[in-house]
Design a protein around this motif. Structure first.
Motif, PDB file in Angstrom:
ATOM      1  N   THR A   1      26.155  -9.493  65.217  1.00 35.35           N
ATOM      2  CA  THR A   1      25.315  -9.298  64.040  1.00 35.35           C
ATOM      3  C   THR A   1      23.900  -8.922  64.471  1.00 35.35           C
ATOM      4  OG1 THR A   1      24.691 -10.255  61.896  1.00 35.35           O
ATOM      5  CG2 THR A   1      24.562 -11.716  63.819  1.00 35.35           C
ATOM      6  N   THR A   2      23.024  -8.756  63.509  1.00 39.32           N
ATOM      7  CA  THR A   2      21.640  -8.392  63.780  1.00 39.32           C
ATOM      8  C   THR A   2      20.761  -9.646  63.727  1.00 39.32           C
ATOM      9  OG1 THR A   2      21.472  -7.797  61.440  1.00 39.32           O
ATOM     10  CG2 THR A   2      21.847  -6.004  63.005  1.00 39.32           C
ATOM     11  N   PRO A   3      19.549  -9.589  64.271  1.00 40.84           N
ATOM     12  CA  PRO A   3      18.715 -10.792  64.370  1.00 40.84           C
ATOM     13  C   PRO A   3      18.507 -11.572  63.079  1.00 40.84           C
ATOM     14  CG  PRO A   3      17.797  -9.077  65.752  1.00 40.84           C
ATOM     15  CD  PRO A   3      18.941  -8.441  65.000  1.00 40.84           C
ATOM     16  N   PRO A   4      18.322 -10.924  61.898  1.00 42.81           N
ATOM     17  CA  PRO A   4      18.065 -11.728  60.702  1.00 42.81           C
ATOM     18  C   PRO A   4      19.204 -12.670  60.317  1.00 42.81           C
ATOM     19  CG  PRO A   4      17.448  -9.440  60.333  1.00 42.81           C
ATOM     20  CD  PRO A   4      18.210  -9.475  61.618  1.00 42.81           C
ATOM     21  N   TYR A   5      20.431 -12.396  60.785  1.00 44.85           N
ATOM     22  CA  TYR A   5      21.590 -13.163  60.317  1.00 44.85           C
ATOM     23  C   TYR A   5      22.205 -14.034  61.397  1.00 44.85           C
ATOM     24  CZ  TYR A   5      20.725  -9.658  56.867  1.00 44.85           C
ATOM     25  OH  TYR A   5      20.085  -8.840  55.960  1.00 44.85           O
ATOM     26  N   ARG A   6      21.533 -14.109  62.541  1.00 42.59           N
ATOM     27  CA  ARG A   6      22.062 -14.912  63.634  1.00 42.59           C
ATOM     28  C   ARG A   6      22.252 -16.366  63.225  1.00 42.59           C
ATOM     29  NH1 ARG A   6      19.932 -15.130  69.891  1.00 42.59           N
ATOM     30  NH2 ARG A   6      21.382 -16.736  70.599  1.00 42.59           N
ATOM     31  N   ARG A   7      21.206 -16.961  62.643  1.00 45.77           N
ATOM     32  CA  ARG A   7      21.274 -18.389  62.300  1.00 45.77           C
ATOM     33  C   ARG A   7      22.331 -18.667  61.238  1.00 45.77           C
ATOM     34  NH1 ARG A   7      16.067 -20.822  60.438  1.00 45.77           N
ATOM     35  NH2 ARG A   7      17.240 -22.755  60.758  1.00 45.77           N
ATOM     36  N   LEU A   8      22.538 -17.741  60.309  1.00 46.25           N
ATOM     37  CA  LEU A   8      23.565 -17.940  59.292  1.00 46.25           C
ATOM     38  C   LEU A   8      24.936 -18.010  59.937  1.00 46.25           C
ATOM     39  CD1 LEU A   8      21.143 -16.978  57.484  1.00 46.25           C
ATOM     40  CD2 LEU A   8      22.862 -15.928  55.999  1.00 46.25           C
ATOM     41  N   PHE A   9      25.218 -17.074  60.828  1.00 49.39           N
ATOM     42  CA  PHE A   9      26.526 -17.075  61.474  1.00 49.39           C
ATOM     43  C   PHE A   9      26.688 -18.248  62.431  1.00 49.39           C
ATOM     44  CE2 PHE A   9      26.757 -12.457  60.315  1.00 49.39           C
ATOM     45  CZ  PHE A   9      27.965 -12.533  59.616  1.00 49.39           C
ATOM     46  N   GLU A  10      25.608 -18.695  63.035  1.00 45.45           N
ATOM     47  CA  GLU A  10      25.713 -19.846  63.932  1.00 45.45           C
ATOM     48  C   GLU A  10      26.108 -21.108  63.179  1.00 45.45           C
ATOM     49  OE1 GLU A  10      22.626 -18.680  67.550  1.00 45.45           O
ATOM     50  OE2 GLU A  10      21.879 -19.827  65.824  1.00 45.45           O
ATOM     51  N   ARG A  11      25.799 -21.177  61.892  1.00 40.84           N
ATOM     52  CA  ARG A  11      26.203 -22.330  61.096  1.00 40.84           C
ATOM     53  C   ARG A  11      27.622 -22.185  60.547  1.00 40.84           C
ATOM     54  NH1 ARG A  11      22.774 -25.830  56.716  1.00 40.84           N
ATOM     55  NH2 ARG A  11      21.377 -25.845  58.496  1.00 40.84           N
ATOM     56  N   CYS A  12      28.153 -20.987  60.517  1.00 43.11           N
ATOM     57  CA  CYS A  12      29.467 -20.749  59.908  1.00 43.11           C
ATOM     58  C   CYS A  12      30.556 -21.520  60.646  1.00 43.11           C
ATOM     59  CB  CYS A  12      29.777 -19.246  59.932  1.00 43.11           C
ATOM     60  SG  CYS A  12      31.408 -18.858  59.238  1.00 43.11           S
TER      61      CYS A  12
ATOM     62  N   GLY B   1       7.357 -25.079  50.267  1.00 42.81           N
ATOM     63  CA  GLY B   1       7.473 -25.917  51.452  1.00 42.81           C
ATOM     64  C   GLY B   1       6.254 -25.802  52.348  1.00 42.81           C
ATOM     65  N   PRO B   2       6.282 -26.483  53.483  1.00 42.12           N
ATOM     66  CA  PRO B   2       5.106 -26.498  54.371  1.00 42.12           C
ATOM     67  C   PRO B   2       4.847 -25.162  55.055  1.00 42.12           C
ATOM     68  CG  PRO B   2       6.946 -27.690  55.367  1.00 42.12           C
ATOM     69  CD  PRO B   2       7.338 -27.393  53.960  1.00 42.12           C
ATOM     70  N   ARG B   3       5.855 -24.279  55.125  1.00 41.77           N
ATOM     71  CA  ARG B   3       5.689 -22.997  55.815  1.00 41.77           C
ATOM     72  C   ARG B   3       5.204 -21.885  54.893  1.00 41.77           C
ATOM     73  NH1 ARG B   3      10.519 -25.034  57.075  1.00 41.77           N
ATOM     74  NH2 ARG B   3      11.534 -23.616  55.614  1.00 41.77           N
ATOM     75  N   GLY B   4       5.123 -22.150  53.590  1.00 38.58           N
ATOM     76  CA  GLY B   4       4.757 -21.113  52.633  1.00 38.58           C
ATOM     77  C   GLY B   4       5.949 -20.504  51.947  1.00 38.58           C
ATOM     78  N   PHE B   5       7.137 -20.734  52.484  1.00 38.50           N
ATOM     79  CA  PHE B   5       8.394 -20.323  51.851  1.00 38.50           C
ATOM     80  C   PHE B   5       9.510 -21.149  52.483  1.00 38.50           C
ATOM     81  CE2 PHE B   5       7.470 -17.559  55.406  1.00 38.50           C
ATOM     82  CZ  PHE B   5       8.637 -17.554  56.145  1.00 38.50           C
ATOM     83  N   ILE B   6      10.596 -21.357  51.736  1.00 41.72           N
ATOM     84  CA  ILE B   6      11.705 -22.156  52.267  1.00 41.72           C
ATOM     85  C   ILE B   6      12.701 -21.234  52.961  1.00 41.72           C
ATOM     86  CG2 ILE B   6      11.372 -23.938  50.521  1.00 41.72           C
ATOM     87  CD1 ILE B   6      13.782 -22.888  49.010  1.00 41.72           C
ATOM     88  N   ASN B   7      13.509 -21.810  53.860  1.00 47.51           N
ATOM     89  CA  ASN B   7      14.477 -20.996  54.590  1.00 47.51           C
ATOM     90  C   ASN B   7      15.778 -20.872  53.804  1.00 47.51           C
ATOM     91  OD1 ASN B   7      16.178 -23.271  55.149  1.00 47.51           O
ATOM     92  ND2 ASN B   7      14.938 -23.782  56.949  1.00 47.51           N
ATOM     93  N   TRP B   8      16.705 -20.084  54.350  1.00 47.62           N
ATOM     94  CA  TRP B   8      17.953 -19.813  53.629  1.00 47.62           C
ATOM     95  C   TRP B   8      18.768 -21.080  53.390  1.00 47.62           C
ATOM     96  CZ3 TRP B   8      18.107 -15.850  50.863  1.00 47.62           C
ATOM     97  CH2 TRP B   8      17.623 -14.613  51.283  1.00 47.62           C
ATOM     98  N   PHE B   9      18.776 -21.994  54.342  1.00 48.22           N
ATOM     99  CA  PHE B   9      19.581 -23.196  54.203  1.00 48.22           C
ATOM    100  C   PHE B   9      19.011 -24.122  53.133  1.00 48.22           C
ATOM    101  CE2 PHE B   9      19.794 -22.036  58.834  1.00 48.22           C
ATOM    102  CZ  PHE B   9      20.994 -21.346  58.728  1.00 48.22           C
TER     103      PHE B   9
END
Length: 313
Positions: A38-49, A225-233
Motif C-alpha cells: 500500500t501507500t504511506p497514508p494507509y500503512r497504519r490502517l492495514f497494520e491494524r487489519c 483533540g490535543p493534536r488539532g485533529f483526531i486520527n482515523w482510529f
C-alpha cells in the motif's frame, strides 16, 4: 506455507470497501502469509487489519524513475510471492505485473494475467460486485466481500468525547471531501447543524487538517483533540458510537457506513451511490443532479424518518 501479496494503494474509501475481500482472501489462505502493498497514508490502517500479517509500503515513485522502480522490483521479487491479488487494478499496478510478476499467479485486470476479471460495464458495476467477481474468478469463496465490516478500526473514545463535552446520543456531520472534488460538498451543513441543535440534538464534527476552516462555519462540537485533529482510529470510534451520521461522498462517510453506524450520504451527479456500495441496511443515500439544489428540508425529513433520536425538548 505460501506467500500471498495483495496490492491496494488507496484511496481511503476504497481501502475501507475492500475489507470484506481481505477477509475472504484470509479465509481462503488460512495457513499462508498475507502481505499488503500500500501507500504511506494507509500503512497504519492495514497494520491494524486482523486479516493481514505484514505491510509493505510503495512510495509510488514516478515510473520514469527507473532506479526507484528497479529498487521496488528487487524488493518484491525477493519476497518470492506465490500469488498476487491486485485489488487496485490500475494502469500502474498492471505495469507491476509486466515488470515484476510475469511468472507469478496474478488476480486482476492486467493483460495476460492468470485470472483476468473484466467487467462488461466497468464504469457501471458496483465496487463490491467487482471485487466479488474478481475473487470468484480466482477461485476464492466469496462470503464477506459484499459486506465489509471495519469495526476493528475503532478506538475507545469515551475519554475523548467526555473531554469535549459530548453527550450521547449525538449526530456526526461530515461536511468535507477531497479538495480535488469540491462538487461533492453539500453547501448547507451549517444550516442543518443549526436546525438540529434547535431541535435539541447534539451535533459533532471531526474535521481533518484541511477542513478546519470549513468546520468553523458549522455550529456544533468540534472534535480536534490535543493534536488539532483526531486520527482515523479515534474517528472510527466516534462514528461507531453515533446515533446518526450525515456526510458527503467521501472516505469518512464510507467508513461510517461500513462500521455499522446509521446514516445518510448525499450524492450529486459525480457518482452513483449504488455503484459505490455505500447503501446498506443501516445507511441510505440521496442522489440529486446538483448538490446545491438539494434543499435542507429534504435532508431533515430523511433524518427524522431514519434516525432514532430523542424528541425535541
Amino acid at each position: 506455507m505460501s506467500r500471498i501479496l495483495i496490492i491496494k494503494h488507496g484511496a481511503f474509501g476504497d481501502v475501507i470497501q475492500c475489507e470484506g475481500a481481505l477477509r475472504d482472501i484470509r479465509e481462503h489462505h488460512r495457513n499462508d502469509e498475507i502481505v499488503v502493498l500500500t501507500t504511506p497514508p494507509y500503512r497504519r490502517l492495514f497494520e491494524r487489519c486482523p486479516w493481514i500479517d505484514r505491510v509493505l509500503v510503495d512510495e509510488r515513485a514516478p515510473r520514469w524513475r527507473l532506479d526507484l522502480m528497479w529498487k521496488l522490483g528487487k524488493q518484491l521479487k525477493a519476497e518470492k510471492f506465490d500469488m498476487v491479488y491486485d485489488l487496485q487494478n490500475s494502469p500502474r499496478t498492471a505495469s507491476y505485473f509486466r515488470w515484476f510478476f510475469q511468472d507469478t499467479n496474478w488476480s486482476g485486470t492486467a493483460p495476460g494475467c492468470s485470472h483476468p476479471h473484466r467487467a462488461k460495464h466497468p464504469k457501471k458495476i458496483r465496487t463490491l460486485d467487482r471485487l466479488a467477481g474478481q475473487l470468484k474468478d480466482a477461485g476464492v469463496p466469496v462470503r464477506h466481500t459484499r459486506h465489509p465490516d471495519v469495526s476493528w478500526l475503532a478506538d475507545d473514545v469515551t475519554a475523548l468525547l467526555a473531554d469535549a463535552g459530548v453527550k450521547r446520543p449525538y449526530i456526526v456531520l461530515i461536511p468535507g471531501s477531497s479538495a480535488r472534488h469540491p462538487q461533492k460538498r453539500w453547501p448547507y451543513y451549517a444550516a442543518l447543524a443549526k436546525r438540529l441543535i434547535e431541535e435539541g440534538q447534539e451535533v459533532v464534527i471531526a474535521p481533518g487538517p484541511d477542513e478546519l476552516e470549513l468546520a468553523k462555519e458549522i455550529p456544533g462540537i468540534k472534535l480536534t483533540g490535543p493534536r488539532g485533529f483526531i486520527n482515523w482510529f479515534e474517528f472510527a470510534g466516534v462514528l461507531k458510537g453515533a446515533a446518526f451520521v450525515v456526510g458527503n461522498d467521501t472516505g469518512p462517510t464510507h467508513l461510517a457506513a461500513h462500521i455499522g453506524a446509521p446514516g445518510l450520504a448525499l450524492f450529486g451527479s459525480h457518482m452513483s451511490a449504488e455503484r459505490t456500495g455505500i447503501e446498506r441496511e443501516n445507511f441510505a443515500a440521496i442522489e440529486v443532479a446538483h448538490l446545491s439544489a438539494l434543499p435542507l428540508e429534504r435532508v431533515l425529513d430523511e433524518i427524522h424518518l431514519r434516525a432514532k433520536l430523542p424528541a425535541s425538548a
